[in-house]
Design an enzyme around this catalytic site. Structure first.
Site, PDB file in Angstrom:
ATOM      1  N   ASP A  69      -0.899  -4.036  -4.231  1.00  0.00           N
ATOM      2  CA  ASP A  69      -0.619  -5.386  -4.741  1.00  0.00           C
ATOM      3  C   ASP A  69      -1.801  -6.332  -4.586  1.00  0.00           C
ATOM      4  O   ASP A  69      -1.657  -7.543  -4.790  1.00  0.00           O
ATOM      5  CB  ASP A  69       0.617  -5.966  -4.030  1.00  0.00           C
ATOM      6  CG  ASP A  69       0.436  -6.084  -2.527  1.00  0.00           C
ATOM      7  OD1 ASP A  69      -0.346  -5.293  -1.963  1.00  0.00           O
ATOM      8  OD2 ASP A  69       1.065  -6.957  -1.910  1.00  0.00           O
ATOM      9  N   HIS A  76       0.823  -1.205   0.000  1.00  0.00           N
ATOM     10  CA  HIS A  76       0.000   0.000   0.000  1.00  0.00           C
ATOM     11  C   HIS A  76       0.862   1.262   0.000  1.00  0.00           C
ATOM     12  O   HIS A  76       0.330   2.366  -0.037  1.00  0.00           O
ATOM     13  CB  HIS A  76      -0.875   0.000   1.252  1.00  0.00           C
ATOM     14  CG  HIS A  76      -0.045  -0.144   2.485  1.00  0.00           C
ATOM     15  ND1 HIS A  76       0.568  -1.321   2.810  1.00  0.00           N
ATOM     16  CD2 HIS A  76       0.325   0.748   3.431  1.00  0.00           C
ATOM     17  CE1 HIS A  76       1.266  -1.162   3.918  1.00  0.00           C
ATOM     18  NE2 HIS A  76       1.144   0.091   4.323  1.00  0.00           N
ATOM     19  N   ASP A 101      -3.728  -7.289  -1.983  1.00  0.00           N
ATOM     20  CA  ASP A 101      -4.005  -8.190  -0.856  1.00  0.00           C
ATOM     21  C   ASP A 101      -4.868  -7.555   0.225  1.00  0.00           C
ATOM     22  O   ASP A 101      -5.436  -8.249   1.047  1.00  0.00           O
ATOM     23  CB  ASP A 101      -2.713  -8.798  -0.269  1.00  0.00           C
ATOM     24  CG  ASP A 101      -1.716  -7.757   0.193  1.00  0.00           C
ATOM     25  OD1 ASP A 101      -2.016  -6.547   0.086  1.00  0.00           O
ATOM     26  OD2 ASP A 101      -0.626  -8.149   0.645  1.00  0.00           O
TER      27      ASP A 101
HETATM   28  C1  G16 Z   1       1.936  -5.955   5.860  1.00  0.00           C
HETATM   29  C2  G16 Z   1       1.770  -7.306   6.474  1.00  0.00           C
HETATM   30  C3  G16 Z   1       0.563  -7.305   7.369  1.00  0.00           C
HETATM   31  C4  G16 Z   1       0.654  -6.189   8.390  1.00  0.00           C
HETATM   32  C5  G16 Z   1       0.868  -4.875   7.685  1.00  0.00           C
HETATM   33  C6  G16 Z   1       1.095  -3.698   8.633  1.00  0.00           C
HETATM   34  O1  G16 Z   1       0.856  -5.702   5.023  1.00  0.00           O
HETATM   35  O2  G16 Z   1       1.608  -8.301   5.495  1.00  0.00           O
HETATM   36  O3  G16 Z   1       0.482  -8.543   7.972  1.00  0.00           O
HETATM   37  O4  G16 Z   1      -0.502  -6.133   9.145  1.00  0.00           O
HETATM   38  O5  G16 Z   1       1.994  -4.975   6.848  1.00  0.00           O
HETATM   39  O6  G16 Z   1       2.294  -3.828   9.259  1.00  0.00           O
HETATM   40  P1  G16 Z   1       2.935  -2.675  10.130  1.00  0.00           P
HETATM   41  O7  G16 Z   1       1.902  -2.325  11.156  1.00  0.00           O
HETATM   42  O8  G16 Z   1       4.164  -3.323  10.701  1.00  0.00           O
HETATM   43  O9  G16 Z   1       3.213  -1.516   9.223  1.00  0.00           O
HETATM   44  P2  G16 Z   1       1.096  -5.238   3.526  1.00  0.00           P
HETATM   45  O10 G16 Z   1      -0.287  -5.103   2.948  1.00  0.00           O
HETATM   46  O11 G16 Z   1       1.848  -3.947   3.651  1.00  0.00           O
HETATM   47  O12 G16 Z   1       1.912  -6.323   2.899  1.00  0.00           O
END
Ligand code: G16
Length: 543
Positions: free
Chosen positions: A279, A114, A281
């Protein structure tokens, strides 16, 4: 074609975070940076000679160049075959599906999810294991160790491979199979859900908007929603993927998808709104006049999943990340199924899914998924909602209100403080960590602390332990605040404060979340001293 061994030196900072390595695009483009990291992945997983890998990404700036480098390095490292998405495009869930369905040795996914894209924005690369899921910590630790010991990388001297059409080609002695990124994934969705029922729903005049945010899900959503399910043309907004996502943050939440939320709040709003991220998800769900928090969405899906063919027999169990609200726990308890609490990061769900202990899992950060792949899956969540809406013929608001009356409502909000100097963020975290033992019994803003700890996770499948996974402070009556530092940012530190209040009084289930959460937000400020540490008067992003 010649294979070169290029001498190099370790580059600091190649330690994977919550989900692979994420850095500024310019950093990834620096001399040797990408090459070092790719070689470290190959070395960290024990070499790739004779192996088959999947390769694709979300199409952000540098995706195409990085894919060509990875193909040349895979060939030079002796891979037998790489299955690559056309134009090097694959959504993260589609890549996970390909890794699994083709029985490969894993895959490389080019994405910073994102995070914004472009030469001045972010890029990322992660390795997924043969089960289709993000590499667990034991593997990412080996990759990091390899990055600290690297002295050379292997590169084939060759021209770019034409990836613009599906088909087969060779690079040195390696096979390359170029696949349509959408076809296999769309077929999987048709097997999971009742497409006839959803088609009938659209035929009955049901209106939907899906914001693809100029990211990778555009082509997937057009094919599935508009072509296969008969949603009106124009249902998919911002459906053309762009290398910089049109200059926006491809993050499906009420801040970055504000236009969609405003449209859903209007009097003539469509019946259903949804969005996905860079991406593909993550997901956001909005009903007419009602934004559904990711934690509530997970709970609703857990309670209603049996309406879709794939989950008709019921769920084996559910899992949520620690900061995600306890809404799904209440569903699990009522339905008599196990519920697991894991650290943030989809990689922690992998073992539970592989062992058949859970069927559904999700996170507050807009991720929901099931055992059909080993990544969270944005369109899957949207289709499960559509299947439920088709089966019940009720509105999103009706479904959520009925859900709250049955299970109670976990009012929830996340406050993000972005790009804080790392030493200040650490000081806040360590200060609060040290204060934890003194908190139980203390009353702050009329909220009495009942428990406080730092979350650690013992994986029930492989016995591994993950420590320092965030600070939890629980109050009498079921309110909770959680503090942790993000593992996906690329600049400074991001502090996340998660607030949750459980309400079961039938007269208090339709209040404004901000009002319900205000006293807890004040208590959180007092307990964590956020203003003093960060110098910020208010969060940068509230979701
Ligand atoms: C990734 C992880 C997720 C996590 C998110 C936020 O998401 O795959 O499991 O919840 O990051 O992580 P943080 O709070 O450490 O920033 P994505 O969608 O960025 O791949």
């Amino acid at each position: 074609m010649q294979i070169h061994s290029v001498p190099t030196r370790p580059i600091p900072g190649q330690k994977p975070g919550t989900s692979g390595l994420r850095k500024k695009t310019r950093v990834f483009m620096e001399h040797h940076f990408l090459e070092n990291y790719v070689q470290s992945i190959f070395d960290g997983i024990g070499g790739i000679a004779g192996r088959t890998l999947v390769l694709g990404g979300d199409g952000r700036y540098f995706n195409d160049r990085a894919a060509q480098v990875i193909l040349r390095m895979a060939a030079a490292n002796g891979a037998t075959r790489v299955i690559v998405g056309q134009d090097a495009i694959l959504s993260t869930p589609a890549a996970s599906h390909l890794i699994r369905s083709r029985g490969t040795d894993g895959g490389l996914i080019l994405s910073a999810s994102h995070n914004p894209g472009g030469p001045e924005a972010d890029f990322g690369l992660k390795y997924n294991t043969p089960n289709g899921g993000p590499a667990p910590e034991a593997v990412t630790d080996r990759i990091h160790a390899a990055s600290l010991a690297i002295s050379e990388y292997r590169m084939l001297d060759a021209q770019d491979v034409d990836l613009s059409r599906p088909g087969r080609t060779r690079l040195g002695s390696m096979d390359i199979e170029i696949v349509d990124p959408v076809a296999d994934y769309a077929a999987l969705m048709e097997r999971l859900f009742d497409f006839d029922a959803i088609r009938d729903l659209f035929r009955s005049g049901f209106r939907m908007v899906f914001d693809a945010m100029h990211a990778v899900t555009g082509p997937y959503a057009r094919e599935i929603l508009e072509r296969r399910l008969g949603a009106a043309e124009g249902t998919v907004l911002n459906g053309r993927p762009l290398p910089d996502f049109g200059g926006g943050h491809p993050d499906p939440n009420p801040i970055w998808a504000r236009g969609l939320v405003e449209r859903m709040m209007a009097d003539d709003a469509p019946d259903f709104g949804a969005a996905s991220d860079g991406d593909g998800d993550r997901n956001m769900i909005v009903g007419r006049g009602l934004y559904v928090t990711p934690s509530d969405s997970l709970a609703l899906l857990a309670a209603q999943a049996h309406r879709a063919p794939a989950y008709r027999a019921g769920l084996r169990g559910v899992a949520r990340s620690m900061p995600t609200s306890g809404a799904v726990d209440r569903v699990a308890e009522a339905l008599g199924m196990p519920c697991y609490e894991t650290p943030t990061g989809w990689k922690f769900f992998g073992n539970l899914l592989d062992a058949g202990r859970v069927t559904l899992c999700g996170e507050e950060s807009a991720g929901t998924g099931s055992d059909h792949v080993r990544e969270k899956d944005g369109l899957w969540a949207v289709l499960l909602w559509l299947n439920i809406l088709a089966d019940t013929r009720r509105s999103v608001r009706d479904l959520m209100e009925e859900h709250w009356s049955r299970f109670g409502r976990n009012y929830y909000s996340r406050h993000d403080y972005e790009d804080i100097p790392t030493d200040r963020a650490n000081a806040l975290y360590e200060g609060l960590r040290a204060a934890l033992p003194s908190l139980p019994g203390r009353t702050v803003r009329s909220l009495r602390v009942s428990a406080a700890d730092e979350f650690a996770y013992d994986d029930p499948v492989d016995g591994s332990r993950s420590e320092r996974q965030g600070l939890r402070i629980v109050f009498e009556g079921g309110a909770r605040m959680v503090v942790r530092l993000s593992g996906t940012g690329t600049e400074g530190a991001t502090l996340r404060v998660y607030l949750e209040v459980l309400e079961t009084d039938p007269a208090r289930l339709r209040l404004d979340p901000a009002d319900v959460l205000a006293p807890l937000a004040q208590a959180a400020e007092e307990i964590a001293q956020i203003r003093r540490h960060t110098g910020r008067e208010a969060p940068d992003v509230i979701t």
